[in-house]
Design an enzyme around this catalytic site. Sequence first.
Site, PDB file in Angstrom:
ATOM      1  N   HIS A 181       2.258  -4.545  -3.273  1.00 52.10           N
ATOM      2  CA  HIS A 181       1.691  -3.873  -4.444  1.00 52.10           C
ATOM      3  C   HIS A 181       1.028  -2.550  -4.040  1.00 52.10           C
ATOM      4  O   HIS A 181       1.187  -1.535  -4.718  1.00 52.10           O
ATOM      5  CB  HIS A 181       0.686  -4.796  -5.147  1.00 52.10           C
ATOM      6  CG  HIS A 181       1.322  -6.048  -5.684  1.00 52.10           C
ATOM      7  ND1 HIS A 181       1.636  -6.225  -7.004  1.00 52.10           N
ATOM      8  CD2 HIS A 181       1.746  -7.176  -5.063  1.00 52.10           C
ATOM      9  CE1 HIS A 181       2.218  -7.407  -7.183  1.00 52.10           C
ATOM     10  NE2 HIS A 181       2.288  -8.006  -6.004  1.00 52.10           N
ATOM     11  N   ASP A 228      -1.843  -2.222 -11.861  1.00 55.30           N
ATOM     12  CA  ASP A 228      -0.800  -3.091 -11.329  1.00 55.30           C
ATOM     13  C   ASP A 228      -0.325  -4.069 -12.402  1.00 55.30           C
ATOM     14  O   ASP A 228      -1.094  -4.472 -13.295  1.00 55.30           O
ATOM     15  CB  ASP A 228      -1.348  -3.877 -10.135  1.00 55.30           C
ATOM     16  CG  ASP A 228      -0.259  -4.651  -9.430  1.00 55.30           C
ATOM     17  OD1 ASP A 228       0.468  -4.032  -8.635  1.00 55.30           O
ATOM     18  OD2 ASP A 228      -0.101  -5.860  -9.694  1.00 55.30           O
TER      19      ASP A 228
HETATM   20  N1  UDP Z   1       4.699 -10.679 -11.401  1.00 55.47           N
HETATM   21  C1  UDP Z   1       4.450 -10.249 -12.644  1.00 55.47           C
HETATM   22  N2  UDP Z   1       3.288 -10.596 -13.247  1.00 55.47           N
HETATM   23  C2  UDP Z   1       2.382 -11.360 -12.653  1.00 55.47           C
HETATM   24  C3  UDP Z   1       2.619 -11.823 -11.364  1.00 55.47           C
HETATM   25  C4  UDP Z   1       3.801 -11.443 -10.755  1.00 55.47           C
HETATM   26  O1  UDP Z   1       5.275  -9.563 -13.223  1.00 55.47           O
HETATM   27  O2  UDP Z   1       1.353 -11.643 -13.278  1.00 55.47           O
HETATM   28  C5  UDP Z   1       5.971 -10.331 -10.801  1.00 55.47           C
HETATM   29  C6  UDP Z   1       5.930  -8.976 -10.148  1.00 55.47           C
HETATM   30  O3  UDP Z   1       7.167  -8.409 -10.351  1.00 55.47           O
HETATM   31  C7  UDP Z   1       5.731  -9.311  -8.704  1.00 55.47           C
HETATM   32  C8  UDP Z   1       6.560 -10.588  -8.610  1.00 55.47           C
HETATM   33  O4  UDP Z   1       6.322 -11.264  -9.817  1.00 55.47           O
HETATM   34  O5  UDP Z   1       6.208  -8.278  -7.891  1.00 55.47           O
HETATM   35  C9  UDP Z   1       6.224 -11.472  -7.437  1.00 55.47           C
HETATM   36  O6  UDP Z   1       4.859 -11.597  -7.380  1.00 55.47           O
HETATM   37  P1  UDP Z   1       4.124 -11.943  -6.052  1.00 55.47           P
HETATM   38  O7  UDP Z   1       2.776 -11.379  -6.178  1.00 55.47           O
HETATM   39  O8  UDP Z   1       4.351 -13.358  -5.779  1.00 55.47           O
HETATM   40  O9  UDP Z   1       4.947 -11.245  -4.916  1.00 55.47           O
HETATM   41  P2  UDP Z   1       4.700  -9.955  -4.093  1.00 55.47           P
HETATM   42  O10 UDP Z   1       5.134  -8.863  -5.029  1.00 55.47           O
HETATM   43  O11 UDP Z   1       3.247  -9.906  -3.742  1.00 55.47           O
HETATM   44  O12 UDP Z   1       5.592 -10.176  -2.931  1.00 55.47           O
END
Ligand code: UDP
Length: 468
Positions: free
Chosen positions: A24, A121
């Site tokens: 992120h 975010d």
């Molecule tokens: N995501 C989202 N809303 C949320 C949580 C996650 O859209 O409230 C989506 C977002 O695209 C994110 C993905 O799910 O990149 C995976 O989330 P996570 O945080 O598990 O993975 P990371 O991006 O940290 O590898």
Amino acid sequence: MSACDDLLHPHPHVALLPSAGMGHLTPFLRLATQLVHHHCNVTLITTHPIVSLSESKLITHFLAAFPQVNQVKFNLLPLDHTTANSTDPFFLHFETIRRSAHLLSPLLASLSPPLHALVCDVTLISSVIPVTESLHLPNYILFTSSAKMLSFFSYFHIHASKAGDDYPAMLGDVEIPGLPSIPRSSIPPLLLIPNNLFANIFKVDSPKVTKSNGVLINTFEGLEALSLELLNGGKVVEGMPPVIAVGPLMPCDFEKGELGNNQLKWLNEQPVGSVVYVSFGSRTVISRDQIREIGHGLIRSGCRFLWVVKDKKVDKEDEEGLEEVVGRELMESLKAKGLVVKNWVDQGEILGHKAVGGFVSHCGWNSVIEAAWHGVPILAWPQHGDQKINAEVVESSRLGMWVTSWGWGEKDMVKGDEFGERIREMMGSELLRGQATHIKEEARKALGDGGSCEMTFKRLVAEWKMKS
Ligand code: UDP
Ligand code: UDP
């Protein structure tokens, strides 16, 4: 714009609010460099405490490289973990920011000059939008995954409502208008488990995307034309704000410096396109058994390799030695053909190195975009979260291949022989190499002079200026 317009409408002031994790933070900082380049005043809101060491380091490097960026520290309220339904430190941090969001109001209002927009975010939407609404401040989301995932995310509340009280048990394949069906088996696994934090946030936020002024997304037409068209045509959900493709957000100089001399020296000695790079991102732990199978598979593939091993979700806790994790005997055999490391590496530099000819990736979206930027074919091995949906983009664009029978990496075991076989297949495929090169050219076009990125940022900045 004329000099006169510039006086009337000074450079817009934009605040950026990332959440937790390198997946992120990195795209936020790359976005910040673009905004600086397009003459915005940028305020970076950093949330404290910071979860991982790599995040702290990256913020320090970024601020040293961009002293004109204003950092505002946002100290979060302590979270009562018993009320959060998760043990994942990154998800807990999302929740901590969400529950502290009301404190943002005085912070944002006090910034000078006054803000033109806040970019927050994707994981913070429904707690931050009421704050920006009350301040009459335009709110933009930075979506840190694929346009396909954004389609899934914004459609998800409609899909979940079909299962009604039987959610999540009766959640079926996801039929998003205009897109190929997403099978239930590709749904992020946590969405299929009742009442966990990730699913709760996801469900509450999904219908709220339409309340924002725009969604910035790290992708480009040459990779995801159909999803972008459907999203912007209002086909996925009604009332979708503009989905603004700002990708590829590519690796920047401030990220450099962690590729050890011996890694670079070793890569320099390898023939062009001969090395497979194996990495599962910043926060994915591979089980000890699977690590052994990966090791045997790499030997079996006959290819040269650079493999990054990770043993703990948060880097601060990743203390065990490489030999203990991989096993002494296996380490000895691995040394003959490749490099195995257990530290943060400069992935941008590795993927851009001429020796690297393939990438075994979990398909975290930043990794996919970085592979596209460097034209490196991917062997997709999704582990959790959005990664199967991203792997589908990799496969359908032919940036790489995906062996769907491998299932979810965090749950299903892949045998070394099979792993090695598929690496050979990827590394030997002229077709994949050709297509990856084509996608690289599209990515470079998007980011080049007069390309879609430049146009997009100019439009966005002009829009913000007009609102001043
Ligand atoms: N995501 C989202 N809303 C949320 C949580 C996650 O859209 O409230 C989506 C977002 O695209 C994110 C993905 O799910 O990149 C995976 O989330 P996570 O945080 O598990 O993975 P990371 O991006 O940290 O590898
Ligand atoms: N990364 C890196 N070195 C490492 C591990 C990861 O530079 O040793 C970077 C990678 O280049 C990418 C980010 O960390 O920019 C990881 O984001 P991604 O979305 O690929 O996966 P996540 O870590 O969120 O699962």
